[in-house]
Design an enzyme around this catalytic site. Structure first.
Site, PDB file in Angstrom:
ATOM      1  N   LYS A  38       0.961  -1.609   0.543  1.00 33.53           N
ATOM      2  CA  LYS A  38      -0.202   0.708   0.023  1.00 33.53           C
ATOM      3  C   LYS A  38       0.907   1.484  -0.421  1.00 33.53           C
ATOM      4  CE  LYS A  38      -0.434  -0.222   4.999  1.00 33.53           C
ATOM      5  NZ  LYS A  38      -0.775  -0.780   6.266  1.00 33.53           N
ATOM      6  N   ARG A 134     -10.318  -0.435  16.490  1.00 36.31           N
ATOM      7  CA  ARG A 134      -9.876   0.403  14.657  1.00 36.31           C
ATOM      8  C   ARG A 134     -10.844  -0.208  14.330  1.00 36.31           C
ATOM      9  NH1 ARG A 134      -4.677   1.317  11.408  1.00 36.31           N
ATOM     10  NH2 ARG A 134      -5.407  -0.491  11.275  1.00 36.31           N
ATOM     11  N   TYR A 258      17.007  29.366   9.682  1.00 36.59           N
ATOM     12  CA  TYR A 258      16.807  29.433  10.349  1.00 36.59           C
ATOM     13  C   TYR A 258      16.079  30.011  12.019  1.00 36.59           C
ATOM     14  CZ  TYR A 258      14.292  30.128   5.555  1.00 36.59           C
ATOM     15  OH  TYR A 258      13.536  30.307   4.554  1.00 36.59           O
TER      16      TYR A 258
HETATM   17  C1  LIG Z   1       0.193  -2.122   6.450  1.00 34.15           C
HETATM   18  C2  LIG Z   1      -0.629  -3.368   7.514  1.00 34.15           C
HETATM   19  C3  LIG Z   1       0.032  -4.180   7.557  1.00 34.15           C
HETATM   20  C4  LIG Z   1       1.211  -4.337   7.471  1.00 34.15           C
HETATM   21  O1  LIG Z   1       1.991  -3.555   8.964  1.00 34.15           O
HETATM   22  P1  LIG Z   1       3.947  -3.584   9.040  1.00 34.15           P
HETATM   23  O2  LIG Z   1       3.368  -3.238  10.406  1.00 34.15           O
HETATM   24  O3  LIG Z   1       4.037  -2.244   7.744  1.00 34.15           O
HETATM   25  O4  LIG Z   1       4.220  -4.648   8.103  1.00 34.15           O
HETATM   26  C5  LIG Z   1      -0.277  -5.455   8.333  1.00 34.15           C
HETATM   27  N1  LIG Z   1      -1.926  -5.539   7.747  1.00 34.15           N
HETATM   28  C6  LIG Z   1      -2.575  -4.484   7.774  1.00 34.15           C
HETATM   29  C7  LIG Z   1      -4.173  -4.790   8.301  1.00 34.15           C
HETATM   30  C8  LIG Z   1      -1.930  -3.192   7.421  1.00 34.15           C
HETATM   31  O5  LIG Z   1      -2.639  -2.567   7.306  1.00 34.15           O
END
Ligand SMILES: *Cc1c(COP(=O)(O)O)cnc(C)c1O
Length: 363
Positions: A38, A134, A258
């Protein structure tokens, strides 16, 4: 972009990603593994990463239909899971056509799946909330949701899924509690199981189940707070690299950048590198944040600007304009930069902006 001589780029080693995927599989040898790509493969280029894993990945996972379609349109075959399922019933039409599996995490999605009229069968991952709070169905609903989906003629494969909230804390009891809740929710059902993100793949073998979901570890960073030994076989895939574009010598007492956040406590050789927060370098990076010049470690000094940073070149008399600066990668761990910037490697990787060309290499 191509004509710009600005020296900033992110070099991506696809062979490192393949190595890290294999390590994930070796840790959970009886499970299949969905490569989580993703957010443009955490900033590494989703199509390039998917292609690098083609023929070896058991499947892929993405956050939304657009990310999945980009892969399909680039010729990527094999299972693709929508980790949050569909966001509207119309997306089931798209998922059906593109052959996407989908999480079912709420009553609305369940209704949409059951009332769909797909041409093929819909593969569904029943997502249960075992304590992350969640997304996910209540554990008490798992059995009845499973029964309704299993009885539906246009539903294909079913997988039981949950997400772990604290797997990165290797001593924390929460993960075992989530596992127990999950097992109870699906007790007696013969259904494949999926719980493990990267942290759980590394640190919690009892959660490996039938399908793991490695994300961050594919890119060579560790999600674990401790547990360096478990993560040490990982190879960093992204090297974010720029170059020195200016050098000056400042007297003790002179401020840099800055707000004059950094004040020289001795005669200081200051370099400027072409990268700033508009490129995705964290604006909150503190004085002392590690980086490397010509492969040698040094530190950020002064506030991060939009397009530039300032760094300490004291004692590096041989360093001049054009010399390479590594922001993170093979010499500087992204996790250490993240620690010095009050963030996490996930955000650094996904925050690399469109202005930074990705240069893929495979060995
Ligand atoms: C993004 C995600 C993962 C991967 O998590 P990592 O900590 O990057 O390995 C696995 N499961 C779900 C449901 C996710 O949203």
């Amino acid at each position: 972009m191509k004509s710009s001589a600005r020296p900033l780029r992110a070099r991506i080693r696809l062979d490192a990603i393949r190595h890290n995927y294999r390590y994930a599989k070796r840790l959970a040898p009886t499970a299949r593994a969905l490569a989580v790509i993703k957010a443009n493969a955490y900033g590494h280029g989703a199509v390039a990463v998917a292609r690098a894993l083609a023929g070896e990945a058991d499947g892929y996972a993405v956050a939304c239909v657009d990310e999945a379609l980009e892969l399909r349109e680039s010729g990527i075959r094999g299972p693709i899971l929508l980790l949050e399922g569909v966001f509207a019933p119309e997306e089931i039409v798209v998922a059906d056509r593109a052959g996407l599996a989908m999480a079912v995490h709420c009553a609305e999605q369940l209704d949409w799946v059951l009332s769909a009229r797909p041409s093929g069968r819909l593969d569904c991952w029943i997502k249960v909330d075992t304590g992350m709070h969640r997304l996910g169905l209540a554990p008490s609903e798992a059995g009845s949701v499973h029964a309704r989906l299993a009885a539906c003629p246009h539903v294909g494969q079913l997988v039981a899924m949950t997400h772990l909230a604290r797997a990165d804390e290797l001593e924390h009891p929460r993960t075992k509690a989530q596992l127990a809740t999950f097992e109870q929710a699906f007790a007696g059902l013969s259904i494949s199981r999926s719980l493990a993100n990267s942290a759980a793949i590394l640190g919690w073998p009892e959660t490996h189940g039938d399908w793991t979901r490695p994300g961050l570890m594919l890119y060579g960073a560790s999600p674990l707070a401790d547990g360096a030994a478990l993560a040490s076989p990982l190879q960093p895939a992204m090297t974010l690299e720029s170059a020195i574009i200016s050098v000056r010598e400042l007297a003790a007492g002179e401020p840099v950048g800055y707000g004059g956040r950094f004040v020289c406590d001795r005669p200081t050789r200051v370099g400027v590198a072409a990268i700033g927060y508009a490129d995705g370098y964290p604006r909150h990076a503190r004085d002392g944040t590690p980086l490397a010049v010509k492969g040698r470690p040094t530190r950020l000094i002064g506030r991060v600007s939009m397009d530039m940073i300032t760094l300490d070149l004291t004692g590096m008399e041989d360093v001049g304009v054009g010399d390479p600066v590594e922001l993170w990668g093979e010499t500087v761990a992204a996790g250490d930069v993240a620690d010095a910037s009050d963030t996490i490697a996930y955000q650094l990787f996904t925050g690399v902006s469109r202005r930074v060309p990705l240069i893929h290499a495979d060995f």
